[in-house]
Design a protein around this motif. Sequence first.
Motif, PDB file in Angstrom:
ATOM      1  N   THR A 140      22.994  82.312-100.957  1.00 43.04           N
ATOM      2  CA  THR A 140      22.807  81.278 -99.949  1.00 43.04           C
ATOM      3  C   THR A 140      23.124  79.945-100.606  1.00 43.04           C
ATOM      4  OG1 THR A 140      21.060  82.557 -98.906  1.00 43.04           O
ATOM      5  CG2 THR A 140      21.142  80.219 -98.379  1.00 43.04           C
ATOM      6  N   TYR A 141      23.920  79.116 -99.946  1.00 44.00           N
ATOM      7  CA  TYR A 141      24.404  77.868-100.535  1.00 44.00           C
ATOM      8  C   TYR A 141      24.119  76.724 -99.569  1.00 44.00           C
ATOM      9  CZ  TYR A 141      26.411  81.307-103.566  1.00 44.00           C
ATOM     10  OH  TYR A 141      26.546  82.360-104.431  1.00 44.00           O
ATOM     11  N   THR A 142      23.300  75.762-100.026  1.00 38.78           N
ATOM     12  CA  THR A 142      22.827  74.703 -99.139  1.00 38.78           C
ATOM     13  C   THR A 142      22.745  73.357 -99.854  1.00 38.78           C
ATOM     14  OG1 THR A 142      20.514  75.151 -99.684  1.00 38.78           O
ATOM     15  CG2 THR A 142      21.436  76.325 -97.791  1.00 38.78           C
ATOM     16  N   ASN A 143      23.782  72.934-100.515  1.00 34.74           N
ATOM     17  CA  ASN A 143      23.762  71.686-101.274  1.00 34.74           C
ATOM     18  C   ASN A 143      24.003  70.497-100.343  1.00 34.74           C
ATOM     19  OD1 ASN A 143      24.096  69.555-103.008  1.00 34.74           O
ATOM     20  ND2 ASN A 143      25.784  70.460-104.165  1.00 34.74           N
ATOM     21  N   PRO A 144      22.974  69.668-100.064  1.00 30.29           N
ATOM     22  CA  PRO A 144      23.180  68.517 -99.179  1.00 30.29           C
ATOM     23  C   PRO A 144      24.082  67.452 -99.795  1.00 30.29           C
ATOM     24  CG  PRO A 144      20.950  68.518-100.050  1.00 30.29           C
ATOM     25  CD  PRO A 144      21.593  69.803-100.493  1.00 30.29           C
ATOM     26  N   ALA A 145      24.344  67.549-101.108  1.00 33.88           N
ATOM     27  CA  ALA A 145      25.245  66.597-101.761  1.00 33.88           C
ATOM     28  C   ALA A 145      26.697  67.074-101.724  1.00 33.88           C
ATOM     29  CB  ALA A 145      24.802  66.364-103.204  1.00 33.88           C
ATOM     30  N   HIS A 146      26.961  68.156-100.980  1.00 29.63           N
ATOM     31  CA  HIS A 146      28.330  68.654-100.804  1.00 29.63           C
ATOM     32  C   HIS A 146      28.696  68.502 -99.333  1.00 29.63           C
ATOM     33  CE1 HIS A 146      31.360  72.198-100.786  1.00 29.63           C
ATOM     34  NE2 HIS A 146      31.969  71.056-100.984  1.00 29.63           N
ATOM     35  N   VAL A 147      29.670  67.645 -99.070  1.00 31.49           N
ATOM     36  CA  VAL A 147      30.117  67.428 -97.695  1.00 31.49           C
ATOM     37  C   VAL A 147      31.627  67.555 -97.622  1.00 31.49           C
ATOM     38  CG1 VAL A 147      28.142  65.964 -97.076  1.00 31.49           C
ATOM     39  CG2 VAL A 147      30.245  64.899 -97.939  1.00 31.49           C
ATOM     40  N   PHE A 148      32.111  67.869 -96.418  1.00 31.12           N
ATOM     41  CA  PHE A 148      33.539  67.935 -96.119  1.00 31.12           C
ATOM     42  C   PHE A 148      33.842  66.814 -95.141  1.00 31.12           C
ATOM     43  CE2 PHE A 148      32.127  72.522 -96.037  1.00 31.12           C
ATOM     44  CZ  PHE A 148      32.446  72.800 -97.356  1.00 31.12           C
ATOM     45  N   ALA A 149      34.783  65.957 -95.497  1.00 30.98           N
ATOM     46  CA  ALA A 149      35.197  64.878 -94.593  1.00 30.98           C
ATOM     47  C   ALA A 149      36.533  65.269 -93.971  1.00 30.98           C
ATOM     48  CB  ALA A 149      35.332  63.569 -95.354  1.00 30.98           C
ATOM     49  N   TYR A 150      36.576  65.315 -92.635  1.00 29.25           N
ATOM     50  CA  TYR A 150      37.768  65.701 -91.899  1.00 29.25           C
ATOM     51  C   TYR A 150      38.460  64.465 -91.324  1.00 29.25           C
ATOM     52  CZ  TYR A 150      36.062  70.486 -92.227  1.00 29.25           C
ATOM     53  OH  TYR A 150      35.640  71.701 -92.703  1.00 29.25           O
ATOM     54  N   ASP A 151      39.748  64.604 -91.062  1.00 35.01           N
ATOM     55  CA  ASP A 151      40.551  63.508 -90.510  1.00 35.01           C
ATOM     56  C   ASP A 151      40.026  62.979 -89.181  1.00 35.01           C
ATOM     57  OD1 ASP A 151      42.258  63.735 -92.664  1.00 35.01           O
ATOM     58  OD2 ASP A 151      43.807  64.826 -91.562  1.00 35.01           O
ATOM     59  N   ASP A 152      39.328  63.830 -88.430  1.00 36.09           N
ATOM     60  CA  ASP A 152      38.839  63.412 -87.111  1.00 36.09           C
ATOM     61  C   ASP A 152      37.518  62.632 -87.177  1.00 36.09           C
ATOM     62  OD1 ASP A 152      36.964  65.377 -87.676  1.00 36.09           O
ATOM     63  OD2 ASP A 152      37.390  66.575 -85.885  1.00 36.09           O
ATOM     64  N   GLY A 153      36.998  62.379 -88.401  1.00 34.26           N
ATOM     65  CA  GLY A 153      35.771  61.613 -88.562  1.00 34.26           C
ATOM     66  C   GLY A 153      34.524  62.450 -88.801  1.00 34.26           C
ATOM     67  N   GLU A 154      34.624  63.755 -88.588  1.00 31.96           N
ATOM     68  CA  GLU A 154      33.468  64.603 -88.878  1.00 31.96           C
ATOM     69  C   GLU A 154      33.245  64.642 -90.384  1.00 31.96           C
ATOM     70  OE1 GLU A 154      31.698  69.131 -88.342  1.00 31.96           O
ATOM     71  OE2 GLU A 154      33.821  68.782 -87.972  1.00 31.96           O
TER      72      GLU A 154
END
Length: 162
Positions: A81-95
Amino acid sequence: MGRRDYEDDPAAPAANSLVPAASAVVVDDAGRILLQRRADNGMWALPGGAMNIGESLPDCAVRETREETGYDVEVIGIVGTYTNPAHVFAYDDGEVRQEFSICFLARPVDGALAVSDESTDVRWFEPSEVDGLPMVPSIRKRVDDWRTGNLPAGADGRPPSP
């Protein structure tokens, strides 16, 4: 759509969505692992993605594997199970997505290698070949957890002993 991964980066944008997701370490009878080269960031990765409403996490891993690699798989265990809140994905659409992800262990049951609009290459690799591949740290951790045997007791699909 382009994507940039941020992990433990103080310059990362703040997450604006939380998404349940699943991935799969797919291992064939020869002990090889199935990887895809992602179209959005050019990195090698496990098949996986966001869970849809109405499906379970194991069903998500099966669907994503079929869509991204051409293989139908059977889930046979959990890698972690992987739940690192310091890992994010930034998408071109702003998400900017934070994921809660379960990585499953699976074996192929049908299909053939195929790329999709999400993958530019799909291949089987010997466990020792993975170290030299460009891969984001969170995916490398999942692969390393599988390779080092950090799996539930009795799970199949471990790589051959060195």
